[in-house]
Scaffold this motif. Sequence first.
Motif, PDB file in Angstrom:
ATOM      1  N   ASP A 100       0.822  -1.204   0.000  1.00 19.69           N
ATOM      2  CA  ASP A 100       0.000   0.000   0.000  1.00 19.69           C
ATOM      3  C   ASP A 100       0.861   1.262   0.000  1.00 19.69           C
ATOM      4  O   ASP A 100       0.382   2.350   0.253  1.00 19.69           O
ATOM      5  CB  ASP A 100      -0.976  -0.011   1.172  1.00 19.69           C
ATOM      6  N   ALA A 102       2.613   3.202   1.646  1.00 22.58           N
ATOM      7  CA  ALA A 102       2.999   3.996   2.809  1.00 22.58           C
ATOM      8  C   ALA A 102       3.455   5.400   2.446  1.00 22.58           C
ATOM      9  O   ALA A 102       4.436   5.906   2.968  1.00 22.58           O
ATOM     10  CB  ALA A 102       4.071   3.269   3.627  1.00 22.58           C
ATOM     11  N   LEU A 103       2.740   6.020   1.512  1.00 24.12           N
ATOM     12  CA  LEU A 103       3.023   7.419   1.194  1.00 24.12           C
ATOM     13  C   LEU A 103       1.893   8.282   1.745  1.00 24.12           C
ATOM     14  O   LEU A 103       0.758   7.832   1.845  1.00 24.12           O
ATOM     15  CB  LEU A 103       3.076   7.637  -0.319  1.00 24.12           C
ATOM     16  N   ASP A 105      -0.351  10.871   0.578  1.00 23.04           N
ATOM     17  CA  ASP A 105      -0.752  11.308  -0.764  1.00 23.04           C
ATOM     18  C   ASP A 105      -0.799  12.815  -0.943  1.00 23.04           C
ATOM     19  O   ASP A 105      -0.707  13.317  -2.046  1.00 23.04           O
ATOM     20  CB  ASP A 105      -2.155  10.775  -1.064  1.00 23.04           C
ATOM     21  N   SER A 158      -0.427  12.350  -4.905  1.00 23.80           N
ATOM     22  CA  SER A 158      -1.702  11.824  -5.421  1.00 23.80           C
ATOM     23  C   SER A 158      -1.874  12.175  -6.900  1.00 23.80           C
ATOM     24  O   SER A 158      -2.658  11.555  -7.596  1.00 23.80           O
ATOM     25  CB  SER A 158      -2.874  12.388  -4.614  1.00 23.80           C
ATOM     26  N   ASN A 159      -1.127  13.179  -7.373  1.00 20.93           N
ATOM     27  CA  ASN A 159      -1.206  13.540  -8.792  1.00 20.93           C
ATOM     28  C   ASN A 159      -0.517  12.527  -9.698  1.00 20.93           C
ATOM     29  O   ASN A 159      -0.695  12.562 -10.902  1.00 20.93           O
ATOM     30  CB  ASN A 159      -0.529  14.902  -9.027  1.00 20.93           C
ATOM     31  N   PHE A 160       0.300  11.665  -9.107  1.00 17.84           N
ATOM     32  CA  PHE A 160       1.093  10.768  -9.931  1.00 17.84           C
ATOM     33  C   PHE A 160       0.404   9.420 -10.105  1.00 17.84           C
ATOM     34  O   PHE A 160      -0.482   9.055  -9.340  1.00 17.84           O
ATOM     35  CB  PHE A 160       2.479  10.577  -9.308  1.00 17.84           C
ATOM     36  N   SER A 161       0.869   8.700 -11.096  1.00 15.60           N
ATOM     37  CA  SER A 161       0.277   7.390 -11.378  1.00 15.60           C
ATOM     38  C   SER A 161       0.848   6.332 -10.433  1.00 15.60           C
ATOM     39  O   SER A 161       1.793   6.584  -9.692  1.00 15.60           O
ATOM     40  CB  SER A 161       0.599   7.002 -12.811  1.00 15.60           C
ATOM     41  N   GLN A 164       4.549   5.698 -10.799  1.00 15.71           N
ATOM     42  CA  GLN A 164       5.346   6.829 -10.325  1.00 15.71           C
ATOM     43  C   GLN A 164       5.388   6.858  -8.800  1.00 15.71           C
ATOM     44  O   GLN A 164       6.422   7.152  -8.199  1.00 15.71           O
ATOM     45  CB  GLN A 164       4.755   8.139 -10.868  1.00 15.71           C
ATOM     46  N   ARG A 165       4.232   6.520  -8.203  1.00 10.54           N
ATOM     47  CA  ARG A 165       4.185   6.498  -6.738  1.00 10.54           C
ATOM     48  C   ARG A 165       5.060   5.379  -6.180  1.00 10.54           C
ATOM     49  O   ARG A 165       5.733   5.536  -5.165  1.00 10.54           O
ATOM     50  CB  ARG A 165       2.745   6.335  -6.267  1.00 10.54           C
ATOM     51  N   GLU A 194       2.974   0.381 -16.545  1.00 12.59           N
ATOM     52  CA  GLU A 194       3.492   0.751 -15.235  1.00 12.59           C
ATOM     53  C   GLU A 194       4.304  -0.385 -14.631  1.00 12.59           C
ATOM     54  O   GLU A 194       5.326  -0.162 -13.996  1.00 12.59           O
ATOM     55  CB  GLU A 194       2.325   1.085 -14.308  1.00 12.59           C
TER      56      GLU A 194
ATOM     57  N   ASP B  17      -1.026  16.762 -15.575  1.00 17.10           N
ATOM     58  CA  ASP B  17      -0.705  17.466 -14.341  1.00 17.10           C
ATOM     59  C   ASP B  17      -0.915  18.965 -14.445  1.00 17.10           C
ATOM     60  O   ASP B  17      -1.385  19.604 -13.516  1.00 17.10           O
ATOM     61  CB  ASP B  17       0.765  17.227 -13.970  1.00 17.10           C
ATOM     62  N   ARG B  20      -4.563  19.949 -14.357  1.00 13.51           N
ATOM     63  CA  ARG B  20      -5.087  19.538 -13.063  1.00 13.51           C
ATOM     64  C   ARG B  20      -4.615  20.493 -11.969  1.00 13.51           C
ATOM     65  O   ARG B  20      -5.382  20.941 -11.138  1.00 13.51           O
ATOM     66  CB  ARG B  20      -4.593  18.122 -12.776  1.00 13.51           C
ATOM     67  N   ALA B 222      -3.649  12.248   6.093  1.00 16.39           N
ATOM     68  CA  ALA B 222      -3.741  11.567   4.797  1.00 16.39           C
ATOM     69  C   ALA B 222      -3.571  10.059   4.954  1.00 16.39           C
ATOM     70  O   ALA B 222      -4.275   9.281   4.312  1.00 16.39           O
ATOM     71  CB  ALA B 222      -2.682  12.113   3.841  1.00 16.39           C
ATOM     72  N   ASN B 223      -2.632   9.631   5.775  1.00 16.78           N
ATOM     73  CA  ASN B 223      -2.306   8.211   5.861  1.00 16.78           C
ATOM     74  C   ASN B 223      -1.571   7.955   7.180  1.00 16.78           C
ATOM     75  O   ASN B 223      -0.351   8.032   7.251  1.00 16.78           O
ATOM     76  CB  ASN B 223      -1.429   7.822   4.655  1.00 16.78           C
ATOM     77  N   ALA B 226       1.132   5.355   7.144  1.00 13.71           N
ATOM     78  CA  ALA B 226       2.396   5.804   6.555  1.00 13.71           C
ATOM     79  C   ALA B 226       3.171   6.646   7.557  1.00 13.71           C
ATOM     80  O   ALA B 226       4.391   6.524   7.679  1.00 13.71           O
ATOM     81  CB  ALA B 226       2.134   6.609   5.283  1.00 13.71           C
ATOM     82  N   ARG B 229       4.771   4.392  10.096  1.00 17.91           N
ATOM     83  CA  ARG B 229       5.924   3.679   9.540  1.00 17.91           C
ATOM     84  C   ARG B 229       7.114   4.604   9.341  1.00 17.91           C
ATOM     85  O   ARG B 229       8.257   4.160   9.355  1.00 17.91           O
ATOM     86  CB  ARG B 229       5.555   3.052   8.202  1.00 17.91           C
ATOM     87  N   SER B 342      -8.868  14.724  -8.932  1.00 16.58           N
ATOM     88  CA  SER B 342      -7.446  14.483  -8.698  1.00 16.58           C
ATOM     89  C   SER B 342      -7.187  13.049  -8.263  1.00 16.58           C
ATOM     90  O   SER B 342      -6.109  12.522  -8.463  1.00 16.58           O
ATOM     91  CB  SER B 342      -6.906  15.451  -7.648  1.00 16.58           C
ATOM     92  N   ARG B 345      -7.476   8.644 -10.843  1.00 16.34           N
ATOM     93  CA  ARG B 345      -6.652   7.601 -11.409  1.00 16.34           C
ATOM     94  C   ARG B 345      -6.419   6.449 -10.440  1.00 16.34           C
ATOM     95  O   ARG B 345      -6.347   5.303 -10.849  1.00 16.34           O
ATOM     96  CB  ARG B 345      -5.326   8.182 -11.845  1.00 16.34           C
ATOM     97  N   GLN B 346      -6.334   6.790  -9.126  1.00  9.28           N
ATOM     98  CA  GLN B 346      -6.084   5.707  -8.181  1.00  9.28           C
ATOM     99  C   GLN B 346      -7.306   4.822  -8.013  1.00  9.28           C
ATOM    100  O   GLN B 346      -7.195   3.638  -7.815  1.00  9.28           O
ATOM    101  CB  GLN B 346      -5.730   6.268  -6.809  1.00  9.28           C
TER     102      GLN B 346
END
Lengths: 258, 348
Positions: A100, A102-103, A105, A158-161, A164-165, A194, B17, B20, B222-223, B226, B229, B342, B345-346
């Motif tokens: 997952d 661990a970033l 976003d 979060s802007n990246f694919s 990329q993440r 990817e 980007d 956006r 956000a997380n 994360a 960790r 935004s 995509r995820q």
Amino acid sequence: MSPPNTPMVNTPMGETLLEVRHLSKNFGPVQALSDLSMKVHAGEVVALAGDNGAGKTTLIKAISGVYAPSSGEILLKGKSVSFASPQEARDQGIETIYQDLALADNLTIGANIFLGREPMRRAFGFLPVLDRAKMAEAAKSTMALLDFHVSRLDAPVSNFSGGQRQAVAIGRAVYWNAQILIMDEPTAALGVPEQRKVIQLIHQLKAQGRGVIFISHNLQDIFAVADRIVVLRRGVQAGERRISDTTHDEVVKLMVGG
Amino acid sequence: MTQTSDPHVAPQADHADTARTFLQRVADLRAWLFLAFLILGFEVWSRISFGGTFLFNPFNIQSIAVFAVAPLLLATGQTFVIISGGIDLSMGFIMGLAAVVAAHVINWATPGMGFGMAVLFGGLVAVLVAAIPGMVNGMLVAFLKVPPFIGTLGMFGVARGVAFLLAGGTTVPVKNEVFAALGNGRFYGVPYIVIVTAIFVLIMHYLLSQTKFGQHNYAIGANAQAARRAGINIKWHLLRLYILSGMCAGLAGVLYAARFTAGAAQAGEPLLLDSVAAVVIGGASLFGGSGTILGTVAGALVIAVIQYGLVFINVAPFWQFISVGVVIIISVLIDQAQRRFSGGRQSE
């Protein structure tokens, strides 16, 4: 606190970075892993394969300091080590890239690389403020090291694919000079182009002399990137092969037994 | 290997980007756009119906600023809490509690310490007392894993009861001329309480945008996984966070008591939801992870301008509830759209 952002790590290619000797782990009466031995050399990618419950996760959690092994030994560059926490393993250069990611976003690449250890500078000579320029600079050079060129260093990740993440997560490990990267299903959630990008990233890590432990269900990925494969079945090593000496069929047979 | 070895991935992403990011910036500024739009509307209305100006009347600006003080102070603390993914429902009555404590302590201390020292001492005690319910909130949320909504709702009741008990069910008048001057005096036309608020808001902006504490606050929102960790001590962070929001409410209570030269337990009762509204209008997401102090300032000003402006143009005051409500809904809709855009995509 300021690591050398070196392209090459200090262990010469081919020498043993990590060695696991006769490692066992049981949870009460359940033997999750028994008498497992394996090695990872500098500049080598070792794939871990096996069905669910084969003990892959237990093994990497023991290596990365999440679990203490019940018996057996872990050697890092020839020295016996034991980690009380994942943080200790990380401090010694063993970094796990989680599925997952661990970033955070909402933060930039730089902020993610430095999360929890942010660099500060003094504005007007007295006021401590986050050193965003340093973070952006580190983000840029680290991503370039992975042959990954980003133009938007001020955008949240979060802007990246997905790929990329993934690269950002790897970049963080590389910046803090991880010698061993443990990657748990790094391509599972990605589209095909990817996936190729991540495979390419792993080749980069290898070329820099780092050791990679790569867990995957995808044999195609394993054959594309790994040098060796260690197959686990019900907590024991079912076999170890050089990728160049084996086939998909043989690996599947080792996994399911037969 | 060069970048061109995989030509399809990076360029596409970069192109998307740019558009956006531009739209995101516009959406991030929406509170300031609302504010400009509102002021323009009232200005036009004012000129047409009274032949006079709305914006360029110093009395109006002063009144709006004084109006905004208490909700803004609550909202700065609330901004931190909401960014972390929580909410603090107890702030309104912590503010009332602090107002009552300030009134009592200043009255008690004035004969012995003199006017000025008594104000300083009383204000300090009130803010420290406000930190206590904040600390309890923090312990509930951080160590006992109580959801913030429930934990702070409980503290809402406790602070409310204690404030009314201390006040004896009534308002507590303050007899101290320095305190009255703090609440109603001006420095070159700018009310003292506005100056105090502005300085405080700047400090909070610095804390959120330039320090590790602020950076960790965004990451946790956000997380949280994360953040843990990455070695961030989440429990310790949350404890400090809720103490901070309690102290924001405490300062709001002290300035309220100064303005009315009286402490009232119900001082902050109607302001809690205004503070949440200001944060949301200011661009924060109730899901956590986003928001800024500057956005919240705009959000609080939007509410103050609506409230004051509607009185100014002689509209029934009940319209302010409707207007603020509509602005909140529009703001949340923009946030949702932005999120879908935004994050698309995820989730695909």
